[in-house]
Enzyme design. Structure first.
Site, PDB file in Angstrom:
ATOM      1  N   ASP A 180     -15.573  -3.285   2.685  1.00 24.17           N
ATOM      2  CA  ASP A 180     -15.315  -4.373   3.651  1.00 24.17           C
ATOM      3  C   ASP A 180     -15.591  -3.920   5.080  1.00 24.17           C
ATOM      4  OD1 ASP A 180     -13.054  -2.766   3.838  1.00 24.17           O
ATOM      5  OD2 ASP A 180     -11.608  -4.418   3.778  1.00 24.17           O
ATOM      6  N   ARG A 181     -15.670  -2.605   5.301  1.00 23.27           N
ATOM      7  CA  ARG A 181     -15.983  -2.093   6.639  1.00 23.27           C
ATOM      8  C   ARG A 181     -17.411  -1.551   6.680  1.00 23.27           C
ATOM      9  NH1 ARG A 181     -10.436  -1.002   6.603  1.00 23.27           N
ATOM     10  NH2 ARG A 181      -9.426  -1.303   8.624  1.00 23.27           N
ATOM     11  N   THR A 192      -3.766  -7.923  15.908  1.00 25.25           N
ATOM     12  CA  THR A 192      -4.612  -6.972  15.187  1.00 25.25           C
ATOM     13  C   THR A 192      -4.699  -7.321  13.710  1.00 25.25           C
ATOM     14  OG1 THR A 192      -3.650  -5.371  16.670  1.00 25.25           O
ATOM     15  CG2 THR A 192      -5.016  -4.499  14.918  1.00 25.25           C
ATOM     16  N   SER A 235      -8.419   0.510   0.204  1.00 24.83           N
ATOM     17  CA  SER A 235      -9.488   0.585   1.187  1.00 24.83           C
ATOM     18  C   SER A 235      -9.948   2.027   1.433  1.00 24.83           C
ATOM     19  CB  SER A 235      -9.039  -0.101   2.478  1.00 24.83           C
ATOM     20  OG  SER A 235     -10.137  -0.263   3.342  1.00 24.83           O
ATOM     21  N   GLU A 266     -13.106  -6.553  14.615  1.00 24.47           N
ATOM     22  CA  GLU A 266     -12.047  -5.681  15.138  1.00 24.47           C
ATOM     23  C   GLU A 266     -12.638  -4.290  15.301  1.00 24.47           C
ATOM     24  OE1 GLU A 266      -8.697  -5.557  12.518  1.00 24.47           O
ATOM     25  OE2 GLU A 266      -9.845  -4.794  10.832  1.00 24.47           O
ATOM     26  N   LYS A 281     -13.233  -9.383   6.822  1.00 23.69           N
ATOM     27  CA  LYS A 281     -14.303  -8.439   7.125  1.00 23.69           C
ATOM     28  C   LYS A 281     -15.174  -8.197   5.894  1.00 23.69           C
ATOM     29  CE  LYS A 281     -10.971  -4.591   6.989  1.00 23.69           C
ATOM     30  NZ  LYS A 281      -9.711  -5.345   6.981  1.00 23.69           N
ATOM     31  N   ASP A 318     -14.101   0.278  -0.319  1.00 21.85           N
ATOM     32  CA  ASP A 318     -14.035  -1.072  -0.892  1.00 21.85           C
ATOM     33  C   ASP A 318     -15.043  -2.004  -0.208  1.00 21.85           C
ATOM     34  OD1 ASP A 318     -12.509  -1.153   1.484  1.00 21.85           O
ATOM     35  OD2 ASP A 318     -11.343  -2.862   0.787  1.00 21.85           O
ATOM     36  N   ASP A 369     -17.101   1.643   3.703  1.00 21.39           N
ATOM     37  CA  ASP A 369     -15.933   2.382   3.227  1.00 21.39           C
ATOM     38  C   ASP A 369     -15.803   2.096   1.722  1.00 21.39           C
ATOM     39  OD1 ASP A 369     -15.054  -0.243   3.349  1.00 21.39           O
ATOM     40  OD2 ASP A 369     -13.071   0.245   4.154  1.00 21.39           O
ATOM     41  N   ARG A 400       0.860  -1.177   0.000  1.00 25.23           N
ATOM     42  CA  ARG A 400       0.000   0.000   0.000  1.00 25.23           C
ATOM     43  C   ARG A 400       0.895   1.224   0.000  1.00 25.23           C
ATOM     44  NH1 ARG A 400      -5.281   0.559   3.873  1.00 25.23           N
ATOM     45  NH2 ARG A 400      -5.667  -1.552   3.115  1.00 25.23           N
TER      46      ARG A 400
END
Length: 606
Positions: A327-328, A399, A169, A423, A437, A325, A323, A74
């Site tokens: 996934d959240r 994490t 993300s 998380e 997620k 992408d 978000d 990233r």
């Protein structure tokens, strides 16, 4: 205490001494780059940068190479070895491809590739496909933008050796990334990251044909139709309601300029829910994220401003936000006339409770001793408390969902069932349709819960309070400071470790310390932590006032993050306010003592 060496400092040796003496040669670095890069815009950028002669800029782009870690890659997009661009994506793909060829022993395997709506994401995905196709590997390349969870889903559904998602993300618009999933559908963990990184370094020169159009390769197929149909069929089996209760409750949804909108609509339809109201300004993918400063719904009110306006205009009582992408998931609810934005720990408590109710109703005879919920070590311990009271099992990991996904697969092999993982960074995974997620699945589960409690005349806020009344009030105080200087970050953590960690923080006695960077945990009989040691900084303190505090660095952002939680049976509002105030005071003292933002020039969360 014993002084602890700083683990972030790489040990010196002849190589390091040599590196110091070898000055960065900008012309040589750019010449080497131009020899390999065939993408005209980044070639031009490199030539112009060399002409400008800005040593700092050249060093930033060409002075180092992106490291392939467990989060993949990233970085900012642009020319050079330290940036995300066509050549570095080709090089990463060649390393991954070679590593898989070595692991599988032949090219008889498949990979799936997805991409989000960011600048260059589609082209980076096509470059990745060309690399694998050039070696005769079967490639499933999504023909259009998809949410990140559709990649790990396709990995297991199509029995691929790996999956690649081109996304950054919720990072700022100038960034992009490259995320890798292993054949078990979970993100890669060690030793694969190191194996891939060294394979990249051995395959830096682009292979023949990789710059060519993918239409020249017969082994590239589009899984969009079949995989999305299979994904939503899997979600349908997870739905709680056979018949959704009639209700006037309305939901408002924002895709935050990302890929989620059509998938979120389909998720609602799959669960038999009434269509939501969309935030029109944010439902079309836009790589510039024009209406938000940061495309991260975790930032709270700033990011959800338009959603609140839309919800108020249409009489919606619940906001669901993905978000970019998808996934959240962020959630807000109208309670007594004002908006309450839930943090990740609160959504985790709600979804954990709901997952248990749904599971018990569906599988009343299943032994709860073989049912698990997971959370990362910096998340609330609410599921642990719930597990002790209800008889299911709880486990915590390092994490990140890469740890929870792989732990889920291990637990499944032993005949267990993992029904929920989360998380605090608003990442939730209900069941095991994917082991990562998934904001598309989670949003319909939250909507189901909201409808379920509404039948009893309650809001999601009432339900959260009922959970805390039953299992104890879990209050968290989490935030971060931005710091762009790694030496400063290392210095802060070195001073925390100096003399063997502090005996008191903000006037409160420290009862135990777990340092996952140096590998000590004073709460364990042998002083060795149960969780694996990691290369980034991460220290957890347990304190005499019942507070658990963790300080860590982020693998994907220039941040020092802190997480704190206190648990208390707090039956009254006054008692809850007291706990919140006590934790707030403690955090204030902790920041002044351990982080010293003024001394180190740290920038607080906006």
């Amino acid at each position: 205490g014993v002084p602890i060496p700083n683990p972030m400092k790489r040990s010196g040796g002849e190589g390091e001494a040599e590196a110091k003496s070898a000055r960065f040669d900008a012309k040589d670095a750019v010449d080497k780059w131009l020899e390999l890069d065939q993408h005209a815009p980044t070639r031009q950028e490199a030539k112009e940068m060399l002409q400008r002669g800005d040593e700092e800029e050249l060093k930033r782009c060409f002075g180092s190479r992106m490291t392939f870690g467990t989060a993949g890659l990233r970085a900012e997009m642009g020319t050079g070895t330290a940036r995300m661009n066509d050549l570095t994506v080709i090089q990463a793909s060649q390393g991954l491809c070679q590593y898989l060829l070595d692991q599988c022993g032949s090219a008889d395997f498949a990979v799936v590739i997805g991409f989000d709506g960011r600048h260059n994401s589609h082209r980076f995905a096509v470059r990745t496909a060309a690399v694998f196709a050039s070696k005769g590997v079967r490639v499933h390349l999504y023909s259009d933008i998809t949410p990140t969870p559709l990649v790990p889903f396709a990995v297991t559904h199509l029995q691929c050796a790996a999956g690649i998602m081109v996304t950054a993300s919720h990072n700022p618009k100038q960034d992009n990334g490259y995320k890798v999933y292993w054949s078990n559908g979970a993100q890669i963990i060690a030793p694969h990251d190191k194996g891939i990184h060294s394979a990249i370094l051995q395959n830096l020169r682009p292979w023949p044909c990789v710059w060519e159009s993918i239409s020249t390769f017969a082994c590239v197929q589009d899984p969009l139709e079949s995989c999305s149909t299979a994904y939503f069929a899997a979600l349908k089996r997870e739905a709680h309601f056979k018949r959704v209760p009639r209700s006037d409750l309305k939901f408002c949804y924002t895709a935050m300029h990302g890929v989620g909108h059509t998938f979120a609509q389909r998720s609602f339809a799959t669960f038999g829910l009434q269509p939501f109201v969309s935030v029109q300004e944010q439902c079309t993918p836009d790589a510039d994220f024009p209406t938000v400063q940061y495309p991260n719904p975790e930032e709270g009110e700033g990011a959800l401003q338009l959603a609140m306006q839309t919800a108020d205009a249409h009489g919606c009582a619940v906001i669901l936000a993905n978000d970019p992408d998808a996934d959240r998931l962020a959630v807000a609810a109208k309670h007594k006339g004002s908006w309450r934005i839930f943090n990740g720990n609160e959504i985790g408590a709600l979804l954990g409770w709901w997952s248990l109710q749904c599971f018990k109703k569906k599988s009343p005879k299943f032994d709860l001793g073989k049912v698990y919920m997971l959370a990362s070590t910096v998340s609330s311990k609410i599921l642990k408390t719930m597990a002790a009271a209800e008889g299911f099992k709880f486990d915590e990991t390092l994490t990140g969902f890469k740890w929870m996904g792989n732990r889920t697969r291990d637990l499944e092999k032993e005949g267990n069932k993992v029904i929920f993982s989360f998380e605090e960074a608003i990442g939730f995974c209900v069941g095991t349709v994917v082991v990562d997620k998934d904001g598309i699945h989670s949003l319909s589960r939250v909507a189901e819960l909201a409808l379920h409690v509404e039948k009893e005349g309650k809001t999601l806020v009432d339900q959260l309070e009922a959970i805390y009344a039953q299992y104890g009030y879990h209050v968290s105080n989490n935030s971060y400071f931005i710091c762009h200087s790694q030496p400063t970050i290392d210095k802060i953590f070195a001073s925390i470790r100096d003399g063997g960690h502090p005996a008191e923080i903000a006037g409160v006695k420290v009862t135990s310390v777990r340092d996952l960077t140096t590998g000590i945990d004073t709460a364990q009989p042998d002083s060795k932590p149960l969780l694996p040691v990691q290369s980034s900084h991460m220290i957890t303190f347990t304190l005499a006032n019942g507070c658990v505090l963790t300080l860590r660095t982020s693998g994907t952002e220039p941040k020092i993050k802190f997480y704190s939680e206190m648990v208390q049976m707090a039956p009254s509002k006054e008692k809850q306010a007291e706990v919140e105030q006590a934790l707030g005071q403690f955090v204030k003292g902790m920041v002044a003592q351990l982080l010293q933002p003024d001394v180190h020039g740290l920038q607080p969360k906006a």
